[in-house]
Design a protein around this motif. Structure first.
Motif, short mmCIF file in Angstrom:
data_model
loop_
_atom_site.label_atom_id
_atom_site.label_comp_id
_atom_site.label_asym_id
_atom_site.label_seq_id
_atom_site.Cartn_x
_atom_site.Cartn_y
_atom_site.Cartn_z
N LYS A 74 -5.38 -0.62 -28.00
CA LYS A 74 -4.69 -0.45 -26.73
C LYS A 74 -4.14 -1.75 -26.18
CE LYS A 74 -7.58 3.49 -25.33
NZ LYS A 74 -8.52 4.01 -24.30
N LYS A 75 -4.80 -2.88 -26.50
CA LYS A 75 -4.38 -4.14 -25.90
C LYS A 75 -4.43 -5.26 -26.93
CE LYS A 75 -5.19 -7.27 -22.00
NZ LYS A 75 -5.97 -7.52 -20.77
N ALA A 76 -3.39 -6.10 -26.89
CA ALA A 76 -3.30 -7.25 -27.79
C ALA A 76 -3.26 -8.54 -26.99
CB ALA A 76 -2.07 -7.14 -28.67
N ALA A 77 -3.86 -9.57 -27.54
CA ALA A 77 -3.69 -10.92 -27.02
C ALA A 77 -2.93 -11.72 -28.05
CB ALA A 77 -5.05 -11.57 -26.74
N ILE A 78 -2.02 -12.54 -27.58
CA ILE A 78 -1.23 -13.40 -28.46
C ILE A 78 -1.57 -14.84 -28.16
CG2 ILE A 78 1.08 -14.10 -29.17
CD1 ILE A 78 2.11 -11.36 -28.32
N ILE A 79 -1.92 -15.58 -29.19
CA ILE A 79 -2.07 -17.03 -29.06
C ILE A 79 -0.84 -17.65 -29.70
CG2 ILE A 79 -3.42 -19.05 -29.72
CD1 ILE A 79 -5.91 -17.39 -29.55
N GLY A 80 -0.06 -18.30 -28.88
CA GLY A 80 1.21 -18.85 -29.33
C GLY A 80 2.34 -18.31 -28.48
N LYS A 81 2.97 -19.17 -27.72
CA LYS A 81 4.03 -18.76 -26.80
C LYS A 81 5.34 -19.46 -27.16
CE LYS A 81 4.11 -17.43 -21.91
NZ LYS A 81 3.53 -17.71 -20.58
N GLY A 82 5.58 -19.51 -28.48
CA GLY A 82 6.85 -20.03 -28.98
C GLY A 82 7.75 -18.89 -29.39
N ALA A 83 8.60 -19.14 -30.38
CA ALA A 83 9.61 -18.15 -30.77
C ALA A 83 8.99 -16.83 -31.20
CB ALA A 83 10.49 -18.72 -31.87
N VAL A 84 8.05 -16.88 -32.15
CA VAL A 84 7.49 -15.65 -32.70
C VAL A 84 6.62 -14.93 -31.66
CG1 VAL A 84 5.98 -14.69 -34.49
CG2 VAL A 84 7.61 -16.49 -35.07
N GLY A 85 5.79 -15.68 -30.96
CA GLY A 85 4.92 -15.08 -29.96
C GLY A 85 5.69 -14.43 -28.83
N LEU A 86 6.73 -15.10 -28.35
CA LEU A 86 7.55 -14.52 -27.28
C LEU A 86 8.31 -13.30 -27.75
CD1 LEU A 86 9.00 -17.73 -25.58
CD2 LEU A 86 7.41 -16.09 -24.56
N LEU A 87 8.84 -13.37 -28.96
CA LEU A 87 9.61 -12.24 -29.48
C LEU A 87 8.75 -10.98 -29.55
CD1 LEU A 87 11.94 -12.45 -32.61
CD2 LEU A 87 10.68 -10.41 -32.02
N TYR A 88 7.60 -11.07 -30.22
CA TYR A 88 6.79 -9.87 -30.41
C TYR A 88 6.05 -9.47 -29.14
CZ TYR A 88 8.01 -9.98 -35.30
OH TYR A 88 8.73 -9.95 -36.48
N GLY A 89 5.68 -10.43 -28.31
CA GLY A 89 5.07 -10.09 -27.04
C GLY A 89 6.02 -9.30 -26.15
N SER A 90 7.30 -9.70 -26.16
CA SER A 90 8.29 -9.00 -25.33
C SER A 90 8.51 -7.57 -25.82
CB SER A 90 9.61 -9.77 -25.32
OG SER A 90 10.23 -9.78 -26.60
N LEU A 91 8.45 -7.36 -27.14
CA LEU A 91 8.61 -6.00 -27.67
C LEU A 91 7.42 -5.12 -27.29
CD1 LEU A 91 10.11 -6.70 -31.22
CD2 LEU A 91 11.30 -5.84 -29.19
N ILE A 92 6.22 -5.67 -27.36
CA ILE A 92 5.03 -4.90 -26.96
C ILE A 92 5.14 -4.52 -25.48
CG2 ILE A 92 2.53 -4.97 -26.63
CD1 ILE A 92 2.45 -6.95 -29.04
N ALA A 93 5.49 -5.49 -24.64
CA ALA A 93 5.59 -5.22 -23.21
C ALA A 93 6.68 -4.19 -22.91
CB ALA A 93 5.89 -6.51 -22.45
N ARG A 94 7.79 -4.27 -23.61
CA ARG A 94 8.91 -3.36 -23.36
C ARG A 94 8.58 -1.94 -23.78
NH1 ARG A 94 13.94 -4.39 -27.01
NH2 ARG A 94 13.80 -6.43 -26.00
N ASN A 95 7.92 -1.78 -24.92
CA ASN A 95 7.75 -0.45 -25.49
C ASN A 95 6.40 0.21 -25.21
OD1 ASN A 95 10.34 -0.15 -26.91
ND2 ASN A 95 9.65 -1.91 -28.09
N ILE A 96 5.39 -0.59 -24.88
CA ILE A 96 4.09 -0.02 -24.52
C ILE A 96 3.79 -0.27 -23.06
CG2 ILE A 96 1.62 0.04 -25.02
CD1 ILE A 96 2.18 -0.87 -27.84
N GLY A 97 4.08 -1.47 -22.59
CA GLY A 97 3.82 -1.81 -21.19
C GLY A 97 3.22 -3.19 -21.08
N THR A 98 3.39 -3.82 -19.91
CA THR A 98 2.88 -5.18 -19.73
C THR A 98 1.36 -5.23 -19.74
OG1 THR A 98 3.10 -4.88 -17.33
CG2 THR A 98 4.92 -5.97 -18.47
N ASP A 99 0.70 -4.11 -19.48
CA ASP A 99 -0.76 -4.09 -19.53
C ASP A 99 -1.29 -4.14 -20.97
OD1 ASP A 99 -0.89 -3.92 -16.80
OD2 ASP A 99 -1.17 -1.75 -16.75
N ALA A 100 -0.40 -3.95 -21.95
CA ALA A 100 -0.84 -3.88 -23.35
C ALA A 100 -0.84 -5.23 -24.04
CB ALA A 100 0.05 -2.91 -24.13
#
Length: 317
Positions: free
Chosen positions: A4-30
């Motif tokens: 249900k929930k993921a944590a990402i370590i890394g806020k560069g290109a790859v981390g931002l890209l996939y984090g934004s997709l998770i937030a967009r398609n599942i929700g910011t709580d995910a």
């Protein structure tokens, strides 16, 4: 287990890209980002954007994450140069049931992860095909790429499928590989040629596939990686090389890989994970790898020059 929930370590290109997709398609709580406390204090006010839109995903320090429930999925999306610190940060949010996927370049990060957290919940993976560029706190991309994943020999049954289901819900293109280790080597071969050549020549995806010295360097470095792979018992071939070249040709010609961005951002690169690994394995097997030795030395010279400039600037602040 349902993730249900993921944590990402890394806020560069790859981390931002996939984090934004998770937030967009599942929700910011995910999804949330986790940083060590010192790093968070330095970057708390950074105004990050993703294709021109502000990044509004929660970021927490390790001390706060340690007080919360362990996350279901940990996505490691840092540069290999930060792996040692990331392993410490992971301890704040990884529990006995946390699934772990590493999107680091190279072929060794999962071994380091498993030494600390075990193989049961750790999978093997590669992220490829994205044209993400992260400069001056702004991420831009047109191709989000894909994640390929599969089990290590000791990964527990069902773990890969659970992560794949979460990626599907997040709208992240992915596939489960029957031989993920071979796929990691294919991506490693690409990085050995692409990342290092673009950094040394200041190149782009377009310039490296055009006829000329950059293209010759690109191809030669990859062929040396193939030779080393054969010695390591991994069956790469010319068809793999051609497929990777075709993939680069499909990317935004003005884009550039991470090591070329490191040169612009004046950061330490992953040359030791690329040419350094090729050289160490080549020495073990008695293989000549002159192109990678050249790239290793040239990158070292480039890094030393701008690191000296940064040090000089600090002395005058």
């Amino acid at each position: 287990m349902h993730i249900k929930k993921a944590a990402i370590i890394g806020k560069g290109a790859v981390g931002l890209l996939y984090g934004s997709l998770i937030a967009r398609n599942i929700g910011t709580d995910a999804v949330e980002y986790v940083m060590d406390d010192d790093r968070l204090s330095r970057h708390a006010e950074d105004a990050l954007t993703i294709n021109g839109r502000p990044c509004r995903i929660r970021t927490v320090g390790a001390s706060i994450a340690a007080e919360e429930e362990p996350v279901d999925l940990l996505i490691l999306a840092i540069k290999a140069t930060g792996l040692e610190q990331a392993l410490v940060t992971m301890e704040s949010c990884v529990g006995p049931q946390t699934r772990i996927i590493s999107l680091l370049n190279g072929i060794t990060s999962e071994e380091a992860i498993a030494q600390r957290f075990g193989w049961e919940n750790t999978v093997l993976s590669v992220a490829q095909g994205m044209d993400a560029v992260f400069i001056d706190n702004a991420l831009t991309y047109t191709h989000p790429g894909e994640i390929r994943l599969g089990p290590a020999s000791a990964t527990a049954p069902g773990v890969v499928d659970q992560i794949a289901d979460f990626l599907a819900c997040a709208g992240i293109s992915h596939s489960v590989e029957a031989d993920i280790r071979r796929r990691q080597w294919v991506k490693f071969m690409l990085n050995v040629g692409l990342n290092q050549t673009c950094m040394v020549f200041g190149g782009t995806y377009g310039s490296i596939v055009a006829p000329g010295e950059q293209n010759r360097c690109f191809i030669a470095a990859m062929r040396e990686a193939i030779a080393v792979a054969h010695a390591e018992g991994v069956d790469l071939d010319e068809e793999d090389l051609l497929q990777m070249v075709a993939m680069v040709e499909s990317l935004d010609p003005a884009g550039m890989p991470s090591m070329a961005q490191d040169r612009i951002n004046r950061k330490r690169s992953e040359v030791d994970q690329f040419a350094g690994t090729v050289i160490r394995l080549a020495d073990r097997h008695g293989i000549l790898v002159p192109q990678n030795r050249y790239l290793y030395d040239r990158v070292a010279q480039i890094e030393a020059a701008y690191m000296d400039e940064l040090d000089e600037g600090l002395r005058w602040e």
